[in-house]
Design a protein around this motif. Sequence first.
Motif, mmCIF file in Angstrom:
data_model
loop_
_atom_site.group_PDB
_atom_site.id
_atom_site.type_symbol
_atom_site.label_atom_id
_atom_site.label_comp_id
_atom_site.label_asym_id
_atom_site.label_seq_id
_atom_site.Cartn_x
_atom_site.Cartn_y
_atom_site.Cartn_z
ATOM 1 N N UNK A 161 113.851 143.886 -14.918
ATOM 2 C CA UNK A 161 115.265 143.870 -15.303
ATOM 3 C C UNK A 161 116.139 143.576 -14.092
ATOM 4 N N UNK A 162 117.386 143.202 -14.365
ATOM 5 C CA UNK A 162 118.292 142.796 -13.283
ATOM 6 C C UNK A 162 118.709 143.967 -12.397
ATOM 7 N N UNK A 163 118.668 145.202 -12.945
ATOM 8 C CA UNK A 163 119.017 146.362 -12.135
ATOM 9 C C UNK A 163 118.036 146.538 -10.974
ATOM 10 N N UNK A 165 116.291 144.142 -9.654
ATOM 11 C CA UNK A 165 116.500 143.020 -8.739
ATOM 12 C C UNK A 165 117.667 143.322 -7.803
ATOM 13 N N UNK A 166 118.735 143.930 -8.344
ATOM 14 C CA UNK A 166 119.879 144.259 -7.497
ATOM 15 C C UNK A 166 119.515 145.314 -6.455
ATOM 16 N N UNK A 167 118.645 146.252 -6.823
ATOM 17 C CA UNK A 167 118.169 147.244 -5.852
ATOM 18 C C UNK A 167 117.446 146.537 -4.710
ATOM 19 N N UNK A 168 116.712 145.490 -5.047
ATOM 20 C CA UNK A 168 116.012 144.722 -4.021
ATOM 21 C C UNK A 168 117.010 144.015 -3.108
ATOM 22 N N UNK A 202 118.408 137.324 -8.212
ATOM 23 C CA UNK A 202 119.424 137.996 -9.027
ATOM 24 C C UNK A 202 120.210 136.979 -9.850
ATOM 25 N N UNK A 203 120.478 135.832 -9.253
ATOM 26 C CA UNK A 203 121.200 134.781 -9.981
ATOM 27 C C UNK A 203 120.415 134.362 -11.226
ATOM 28 N N UNK A 204 119.095 134.266 -11.097
ATOM 29 C CA UNK A 204 118.279 133.883 -12.264
ATOM 30 C C UNK A 204 118.439 134.891 -13.392
#
Length: 257
Positions: A161-163, A165-168, A202-204
């Motif tokens: 999930x994108x959450x 990815x944002x943590x990364x 994240x953009x993806x």
Amino acid sequence: MEPITPAARAFMRLITIMDELREQCPWDKKQTEQTLRSLTIEETYELADAITNKDWPGIREELGDLLLHLVFYAKIASEQQQFTQEEVINGICDKLISRHPHVYGDVQVKDEEEVKKNWEKLKIREGKKSILGGVPVSLPALVKAIRIQEKAKQVGFEWENKEDVWKKVEEEKNELMVAIQNANPDEIEDEYGDLLFSLVNYARFLKVDPEGALERTNQKFIRRFQNMEQMAETAGKSLNDLTLTEMDELWNQSKKI
């Protein structure tokens, strides 16, 4: 016998003109696959610009320019007895049929993601040694990052999930800050690259094209900066004459135009 379509007739006209130019034009006679290479890259970027600007007349023109280059390469190859125009066209036709068994065979797919996964599996069966082997070495780094991530996704190597990815992204940002504190140039470059790569990821997940988004920002900056230059000129000055505070004021004004 099927009738010749207008598109086929137009393509044969182009082939004929290419043959004539190769025989009669001094410039066209002189060209090789190496001399055309940089020109082809330029034409590709011109097409990309037209697409970005949603300039359909421009897209039509640039597609024609690029098609000419494709025909030119095939003409040169046939002269060197490497391959023919027909082999190029039939080759892509055969590849499309082979890689679309859900259309030309009995394979069932539920959505575009399954199509992409099957595509990568088929390429491996055809002899590709790595899922990432088809990513061109000379691609611009940002575009290459997108293609690498998309291909890795096809074998399930993907965030959930994108959450996450944002943590990364935040993790990579913190690692960059540590590298900056350590004042190690090599470490800084490495961590900065990791941060960019994670932002592309994240953009993806946001379904944003990072290359297109960055170019949009480039164009916005150019427009606003040129507005600043125009406003300074109207006031009888150049930007070199202004303080940073004065330029900031012009910048804020230019954002409203």
